[in-house]
Design an enzyme around this catalytic site. Structure first.
Site, PDB file in Angstrom:
ATOM      1  N   HIS A 294       0.898  -1.442   0.121  1.00  0.00           N
ATOM      2  CA  HIS A 294       0.139   0.141   0.252  1.00  0.00           C
ATOM      3  C   HIS A 294       0.940   1.265   0.150  1.00  0.00           C
ATOM      4  O   HIS A 294       0.629   2.306  -0.744  1.00  0.00           O
ATOM      5  CB  HIS A 294      -0.938  -0.056   1.190  1.00  0.00           C
ATOM      6  CG  HIS A 294      -1.721   1.180   1.507  1.00  0.00           C
ATOM      7  ND1 HIS A 294      -3.115   1.189   1.003  1.00  0.00           N
ATOM      8  CD2 HIS A 294      -1.358   2.408   2.035  1.00  0.00           C
ATOM      9  CE1 HIS A 294      -3.501   2.717   1.315  1.00  0.00           C
ATOM     10  NE2 HIS A 294      -2.424   3.125   1.941  1.00  0.00           N
ATOM     11  N   GLU A 295       1.886   1.214   0.935  1.00  0.00           N
ATOM     12  CA  GLU A 295       2.897   2.499   1.021  1.00  0.00           C
ATOM     13  C   GLU A 295       3.500   2.723  -0.386  1.00  0.00           C
ATOM     14  O   GLU A 295       3.893   3.825  -0.784  1.00  0.00           O
ATOM     15  CB  GLU A 295       3.544   2.511   2.202  1.00  0.00           C
ATOM     16  CG  GLU A 295       2.936   2.392   3.598  1.00  0.00           C
ATOM     17  CD  GLU A 295       2.023   3.361   3.828  1.00  0.00           C
ATOM     18  OE1 GLU A 295       2.233   4.557   3.042  1.00  0.00           O
ATOM     19  OE2 GLU A 295       0.916   3.212   4.379  1.00  0.00           O
ATOM     20  N   HIS A 298       1.706   4.550  -2.741  1.00  0.00           N
ATOM     21  CA  HIS A 298       1.604   6.235  -2.336  1.00  0.00           C
ATOM     22  C   HIS A 298       3.133   6.694  -3.115  1.00  0.00           C
ATOM     23  O   HIS A 298       3.140   7.693  -3.779  1.00  0.00           O
ATOM     24  CB  HIS A 298       1.605   6.590  -1.121  1.00  0.00           C
ATOM     25  CG  HIS A 298       0.561   6.355  -0.409  1.00  0.00           C
ATOM     26  ND1 HIS A 298      -0.698   6.837  -1.076  1.00  0.00           N
ATOM     27  CD2 HIS A 298      -0.029   5.777   0.640  1.00  0.00           C
ATOM     28  CE1 HIS A 298      -1.728   6.606  -0.195  1.00  0.00           C
ATOM     29  NE2 HIS A 298      -1.184   5.999   0.960  1.00  0.00           N
ATOM     30  N   HIS A 304      -5.216   7.731  -1.811  1.00  0.00           N
ATOM     31  CA  HIS A 304      -6.149   6.608  -1.430  1.00  0.00           C
ATOM     32  C   HIS A 304      -7.527   6.568  -2.450  1.00  0.00           C
ATOM     33  O   HIS A 304      -7.823   7.281  -3.078  1.00  0.00           O
ATOM     34  CB  HIS A 304      -6.642   7.228  -0.036  1.00  0.00           C
ATOM     35  CG  HIS A 304      -5.881   6.724   1.064  1.00  0.00           C
ATOM     36  ND1 HIS A 304      -5.640   7.566   2.009  1.00  0.00           N
ATOM     37  CD2 HIS A 304      -5.014   5.822   1.176  1.00  0.00           C
ATOM     38  CE1 HIS A 304      -4.703   7.142   2.677  1.00  0.00           C
ATOM     39  NE2 HIS A 304      -4.217   5.948   2.190  1.00  0.00           N
TER      40      HIS A 304
END
Lengths: 577, 89
Positions: A294-295, A298, A304
């Protein structure tokens, strides 16, 4: 999906990353592997590639920290915020930070990698049975030296498979103690310590000296968490103390009494009312792989998503069999486009048991005793390598070169050594990543610089220079003055002092190692200088002052007077039977 | 002996997460993740009412948009998550 304002993205596809620190919750090799898999989530659907750097500045710098950890976005203790990352760009941009007040696992409870023993680094199997009793944590039962151990199958009595669990008595990580175990007692600022301490630090990490006197030797390392250690609170790393008293009542297990959030905790001394020492009890933890994936989304430019099943949804949810949601795929492909062509990385040995870099490894040491009913076994310090890999059946080595008088044969992340002097027994396989971290599994050429003992490695259009374990690179081969169109360097011959001939296809170039530039007047055609050798040699190297040109399993040996005096099997050089 | 036992909450030393009411928790959550303060069309910074901010939050998280601090919303804001703001101004 959403992207950052202005569609922030990297302007190159070969992204680099560097792991600046590790968590005491997981073995370094498990952390490394979780990050590799998290990057692969994105490289599987885009043209992006991810290369790990071991020093210098990488695009994505990864670290673990607690509360105020150096940026303006402090973490908040256990649970709540798990991690954060910055969108692509210079400086802190692109970096990913993980909250080390969390309990990092693979998402379904403790993932305890074992050391030594006879299980070749397998994970603990919980629960396991030992002498009629069931254990759900590592234990020191059956031992007199206090080293915690576990079985790696369900029944130790039946299978006899075991290993030692992480503890400060076995190894430390990071710091400057080369992974040595703690020495107790040790002296720090005139005071004697008999266990790991957070004294002298404001980040809450537990450390110890790896010699008897820190004040004198300045050698230290961080203590790995035992599986029984509490998380957060004010006693991170200490075990629960049962029974303990709290508000006058006695507790023999973790409790949520006294808390409004229902989290289980315990005291780490026998009396909370008197000592106020406590921490949260270990739970299933958070999957480092899922959070990292997930990170990294980014870090690559995704914000998101409001799709609940998407990886980029802001809330954590454990998924055992993860696959990337279509929303995430569309988001990342909006920025970087779809993956094209076949996977450029050839299959390589599984990375799931890859050892951490050497500075993090336990030292070569045999624990004093083994569990009471276990026969003595040979300790295994290095990453187990599949012994079935037989170099005498390899039909084409990636690279062959002489290092410190021994021939080295490279293939798919392994290497073997042989010599025609002294003990001629072939040695290996060894893992390339153990000795030269950062290299890809597939190499094209390697050679040792004649003046400086630096090691040069070439893979595709990149090269690396090692001085011991320190690495410079990867850098592009055109930096050396080689043509941009060159796909790879296939061989190298050291000539005189400070010159190396680099081979590719039917051409070769002379590299000046001092200036790190190709000499004028090159390329030249092989046929002119090296007649009677194959034009399509894929390995070229110098050995015992002779030149060797390899094609598949054959070599052509050329003397320094440029006469081919022998053609033979490569296996002869490897001392195969 | 059948009287309910009165629960006592303790402030644990070093505990970053304090005992907060759900409303306090929601307010701090809405601020932290960018739902409360927004830029209007003229570029001026303005504060949304809690109700409007809750609607934005519920929309972003795929929850039913009630504008109220209902149980699904409370559960959502108590779920562990990434620290990157949901709404960037």
């Amino acid at each position: 999906y959403q992207t950052f304002d202005g569609d922030l993205k990297w302007d190159h596809n070969d992204i680099t990353y560097r792991i600046l620190s590790y968590s005491p919750d997981l073995d370094a090799s498990i952390i490394d592997d979780a990050f590799v898999r998290a990057f692969k989530v994105w490289s599987d659907v885009t043209p992006l590639t991810f290369t790990r750097l071991y020093n210098g500045i990488a695009d994505i710098m990864i670290s673990f920290g607690k509360k105020d950890h150096g940026d303006f976005y402090p973490f908040d203790g256990k649970d709540g915020l798990l991690a954060h990352a910055y969108p692509p760009g210079e400086g802190v941009q692109g970096d990913a930070h993980f909250d080390d007040d969390e309990y990092w696992t693979l998402g379904s409870g403790p993932a305890i990698k074992t050391y030594y023993g006879n299980a070749e680094g397998a994970l603990c199997h919980f629960p396991f049975r030992f002498e009629g009793k069931s254990y759900s944590t590592c234990t020191t039962e059956g031992r007199e030296d206090g080293l915690p151990w576990c079985a790696t199958t369900a029944d130790y009595g039946k299978d006899g498979k075991y290993g030692f669990c992480p503890s400060e008595l076995l190894y430390t990580f990071d710091g400057n103690g080369d992974g040595q175990e703690c020495v107790f007692p040790f002296v720090f600022e005139g005071k004697t310590y008999t266990s790991c301490t957070t004294e002298g630090r404001d980040d809450g990490y537990r450390w110890c000296a790896t010699t008897a006197n820190f004040d004198q030797d300045k050698k230290y390392g961080f203590c790995p968490n035992r599986d029984t250690a509490v998380i957060g609170g004010n006693s991170e790393g200490e075990p629960c103390q049962f029974p303990f008293s709290f508000l006058g009542k006695t507790y023999t297990s973790c409790t949520s009494e006294g808390r409004s959030d229902g989290k289980l905790w315990c005291a780490t001394t026998s009396n909370y009312d008197k000592d106020s020492k406590w921490g949260f009890c270990p739970d299933k933890g958070y999957s480092l792989f899922l959070v990292a994936a997930h990170e990294f989304g980014h870090a690559l430019g995704l914000e998101h998503s409001n799709i609940q099943d998407a990886l980029m949804y802001p809330m954590y949810k454990y998924i055992a069999d993860f696959s990337l949601h279509q929303d995430d795929i569309e988001g990342i492909q909006y920025l970087y486009g779809p993956k094209t062509g076949p996977d450029p990385t050839p299959p390589k040995p599984s990375t799931t048991t890859t050892s951490p870099v050497s500075t993090l490894k336990p030292t070569k040491k045999t624990p004093n005793t083994t569990p009471s009913t276990t026969p003595t076994t040979t300790p295994s310090v290095y990453t187990p390598v599949d012994p079935s890999v037989d170099p005498c059946k390899v039909d084409k080595f990636d690279a062959i070169t002489e290092i410190q008088g021994e021939l080295h044969f490279f293939k798919d992340g392994y290497y073997w050594k042989s010599s025609n002097r002294g003990n001629k027994a072939r040695k290996g396989p060894f893992m390339v990543s153990e000795r030269w971290p950062a290299l890809p599994a597939k190499l094209d050429t390697a050679f040792e610089g004649s003046l400086t003992n630096k090691m040069y490695f070439f893979a595709g259009t990149k090269f690396w220079v090692f001085t011991g374990k320190n690495v410079l690179g990867p850098r592009r081969i055109e930096k050396l003055g080689l043509p941009v169109s060159l796909k790879k360097v296939e061989g190298a011959l050291q000539r005189g002092k400070g010159k190396v001939l680099l081979f590719s296809g039917e051409n070769y170039w002379s590299l000046d190692l001092k200036t790190q530039q190709i000499d004028k007047g090159y390329p030249r055609h092989i046929d002119v200088t090296f007649p009677e050798v194959p034009m399509d040699a894929h390995d070229v190297f110098l050995y015992n002052r002779n030149y060797y040109f390899c094609r598949d399993i054959y070599y052509w040996r050329m003397t320094s007077k440029r006469q081919v005096d022998k053609v033979g099997y490569v296996y002869e050089l490897l001392n195969c039977p | 002996w059948c009287h309910p036992i009165k629960t006592i909450f303790v402030t644990f030393p070093g505990d970053v997460i304090k005992n907060m009411t759900d409303f306090e928790l929601a307010e701090s959550y809405l601020k932290r993740f960018g739902y409360m303060e927004i830029l209007d069309k003229s570029g001026q910074q303005g504060a949304l009412s809690t109700s409007k901010a809750l609607r934005r939050l519920q929309n972003q998280l795929g929850l039913k948009e009630t504008g109220k601090l209902d149980q699904p919303t409370i559960d959502a804001i108590k779920t562990p998550r990434c620290g990157v703001p949901d709404v960037r101004n």
